[in-house]
Design an enzyme around this catalytic site. Structure first.
Site, short mmCIF file in Angstrom:
data_model
loop_
_atom_site.label_atom_id
_atom_site.label_comp_id
_atom_site.label_asym_id
_atom_site.label_seq_id
_atom_site.Cartn_x
_atom_site.Cartn_y
_atom_site.Cartn_z
N SER A 138 4.28 5.01 8.30
CA SER A 138 3.48 4.70 9.49
C SER A 138 3.52 5.88 10.43
O SER A 138 4.49 6.65 10.46
CB SER A 138 4.01 3.47 10.20
N TYR A 151 11.28 -1.08 13.78
CA TYR A 151 10.20 -0.91 12.77
C TYR A 151 9.95 0.57 12.55
O TYR A 151 9.92 1.05 11.43
CB TYR A 151 8.91 -1.60 13.25
N LYS A 155 10.52 3.21 9.25
CA LYS A 155 9.52 4.08 8.65
C LYS A 155 9.98 5.54 8.67
O LYS A 155 9.65 6.32 7.79
CB LYS A 155 8.18 3.93 9.37
N1 LIG Z 1 -1.81 -2.44 9.20
C1 LIG Z 1 -1.40 -1.46 9.96
O1 LIG Z 1 -1.84 -1.30 11.08
C2 LIG Z 1 -0.39 -0.49 9.43
C3 LIG Z 1 -0.21 0.74 10.05
C4 LIG Z 1 0.72 1.63 9.55
C5 LIG Z 1 1.46 1.30 8.43
N2 LIG Z 1 1.29 0.09 7.84
C6 LIG Z 1 2.07 -0.20 6.64
O2 LIG Z 1 1.18 -0.36 5.56
C7 LIG Z 1 1.78 -1.21 4.59
C8 LIG Z 1 0.79 -2.29 4.19
O3 LIG Z 1 0.46 -3.12 5.26
P1 LIG Z 1 -0.95 -3.83 5.39
O4 LIG Z 1 -1.48 -3.41 6.69
O5 LIG Z 1 -1.76 -3.59 4.18
O6 LIG Z 1 -0.73 -5.39 5.53
P2 LIG Z 1 0.29 -6.52 5.16
O7 LIG Z 1 1.45 -6.48 6.08
O8 LIG Z 1 -0.42 -7.78 5.14
O9 LIG Z 1 0.69 -6.15 3.67
C9 LIG Z 1 1.97 -6.12 3.28
C10 LIG Z 1 2.12 -6.89 1.99
O10 LIG Z 1 3.48 -6.78 1.65
C11 LIG Z 1 3.89 -8.01 1.14
N3 LIG Z 1 5.34 -8.12 1.28
C12 LIG Z 1 6.05 -8.24 2.43
N4 LIG Z 1 7.35 -8.36 2.14
C13 LIG Z 1 7.47 -8.33 0.79
C14 LIG Z 1 8.57 -8.42 -0.09
N5 LIG Z 1 9.83 -8.60 0.34
N6 LIG Z 1 8.32 -8.34 -1.43
C15 LIG Z 1 7.06 -8.20 -1.88
N7 LIG Z 1 5.99 -8.10 -1.09
C16 LIG Z 1 6.18 -8.17 0.24
C17 LIG Z 1 3.14 -9.06 1.93
O11 LIG Z 1 3.08 -10.27 1.23
C18 LIG Z 1 1.79 -8.39 2.11
O12 LIG Z 1 0.90 -8.78 1.09
C19 LIG Z 1 3.05 -1.72 5.21
O13 LIG Z 1 4.14 -0.93 4.71
C20 LIG Z 1 2.86 -1.48 6.68
O14 LIG Z 1 4.07 -1.35 7.38
C21 LIG Z 1 0.37 -0.80 8.30
C1 LIG Z 2 5.68 2.30 16.36
O1 LIG Z 2 4.68 2.00 15.49
C2 LIG Z 2 3.65 1.25 16.03
C3 LIG Z 2 2.72 0.95 14.92
O2 LIG Z 2 2.41 2.11 14.23
C4 LIG Z 2 2.98 1.96 17.15
O3 LIG Z 2 1.98 1.16 17.75
C5 LIG Z 2 4.02 2.29 18.14
O4 LIG Z 2 3.45 3.02 19.18
C6 LIG Z 2 5.11 3.06 17.47
N1 LIG Z 2 6.14 3.30 18.29
C7 LIG Z 2 6.88 2.34 18.69
C8 LIG Z 2 8.24 2.69 18.90
O5 LIG Z 2 6.53 1.23 18.90
#
Ligand SMILES: NC(=O)c1ccc[n+]([C@@H]2O[C@H](COP(=O)([O-])OP(=O)(O)OC[C@H]3O[C@@H](n4cnc5c(N)ncnc54)[C@H](O)[C@@H]3O)[C@@H](O)[C@H]2O)c1
Ligand SMILES: *[C@@H]1O[C@H](CO)[C@@H](O)[C@H](O)[C@H]1NC(C)=O
Ligand SMILES: *[C@@H]1O[C@H](CO)[C@@H](O)[C@H](O)[C@H]1NC(C)=O
Ligand SMILES: *[C@@H]1O[C@H](CO)[C@@H](O)[C@H](O)[C@H]1NC(C)=O
Length: 250
Positions: A138, A151, A155
């Protein structure tokens, strides 16, 4: 090319689902795993495809990783690519209010999962003479802010491990990179930003994004496919910001 992914979104959107669709389009065979069994079934039942094997798995459980690897080997004859996408967060809030259970969960799903993935997949990747591992991190890893401290720290651990692993396994021709997406979608907006999803709050957020929009799941899928392909074969140890310029914004 055969490909294994974990943590795929069970909805019609999400980074994981977009990655599966893109990788299949590019000719890969995919093990699509998630702990959300109903979500997986809903996402893939209408499009039966011999290139996709869906399986319920919990990325914090070592036995589940062994199961995924065995499946890739028995179904597709081996493993070349791993996309670590499963991730979780608690709601944005003052750090003194974060519970121990919330801390443990975020570290387990976001960090321990990578540790387990490396233990179980490295031997099979080595057997093939190389491979590509892509972690979804992230932008929070690079630009920590109040409210999501643990969180974002989880990351950052991923970002640092990405570099260390790249250094250690380069000799085996295994490339390890991470993508650092900006915020995406509506559902997670309030969770991450800590304010409701409405026009004023969206506009406030977007005012600091030079390209003026949130992440689309296909943004992530396209870069993941590029890194996994031969076109990305000289790239390793990179934490790539996929953020519309957010990290250089105000
Ligand atoms: N959506 C955002 O804004 C954003 C931004 C930056 C990073 N991310 C990262 O992107 C990745 C994907 O997130 P997303 O936005 O597609 O949505 P999301 O959170 O819905 O997808 C995550 C998926 O992981 C699965 N999951 C959670 N815990 C699990 C476990 N213990 N075992 C197996 N599966 C598990 C959930 O069931 C879900 O389908 C994550 O790592 C998230 O932190 C998301
Ligand atoms: C952490 O990550 C979130 C999601 O990417 C972001 O909105 C935020 O500004 C970041 N920093 C913290 C510490 O919250
Ligand atoms: C996933 O495994 C962890 C233990 O590592 C457990 O706490 C959690 O409840 C499991 N989740 C599911 C949905 O099985
Ligand atoms: C990871 O740790 C090393 C020191 O071992 C440090 O030089 C580097 O900046 C860290 N990288 C990240 C992304 O935290």
């Amino acid at each position: 090319m055969s490909l294994m992914m974990n943590g795929l979104l069970g909805a019609a959107s999400g980074f994981g689902l977009a990655c599966v669709n893109k990788f299949v389009e590019e000719g890969a065979q995919v093990v699509a795993a998630d702990m959300n069994e109903a979500g997986l079934a809903a996402a893939y039942h209408s499009a039966p495809n011999s290139h996709i094997t869906i399986v319920t798995a919990n990325v914090t459980v070592q036995a589940d990783w062994e199961k995924l690897v065995e499946l890739a080997v028995s179904k597709f004859g081996g493993l070349d690519i791993l996309v670590n996408n499963a991730g979780t967060s608690y709601k944005n809030k003052p750090t003194l209010e974060v519970t121990e259970a919330e801390f443990d969960k975020v570290m387990s799903v976001n960090v321990k999962s990578i540790y387990l993935s490396i233990l179980s997949t490295l031997p099979v990747l080595k057997e093939r003479g190389g491979g590509s591992i892509i972690n979804i991190s992230s932008i929070g890893a690079m630009r920590p802010r109040p409210g999501l401290v643990w969180y974002n720290a989880s990351k950052s651990a991923v970002a640092n491990a990405t570099k260390g692993l790249a250094a250690e396994f380069g000799k085996d021709q295994i490339r390890i990179n991470a993508l650092c997406p900006l915020l995406s979608g509506t559902g997670l907006f309030e969770q991450f930003v800590g304010v409701p999803y409405n026009e004023e709050n969206i506009n406030n957020f977007l005012s600091n994004v030079p390209l003026g929009r949130l992440t689309d799941p296909t943004d992530i899928a396209n870069i993941a496919a590029y890194l996994a392909s031969d076109e990305g074969k000289f790239i390793t140890g990179v934490n790539w910001e996929i953020d519309g310029g957010r990290s250089v914004g105000a």
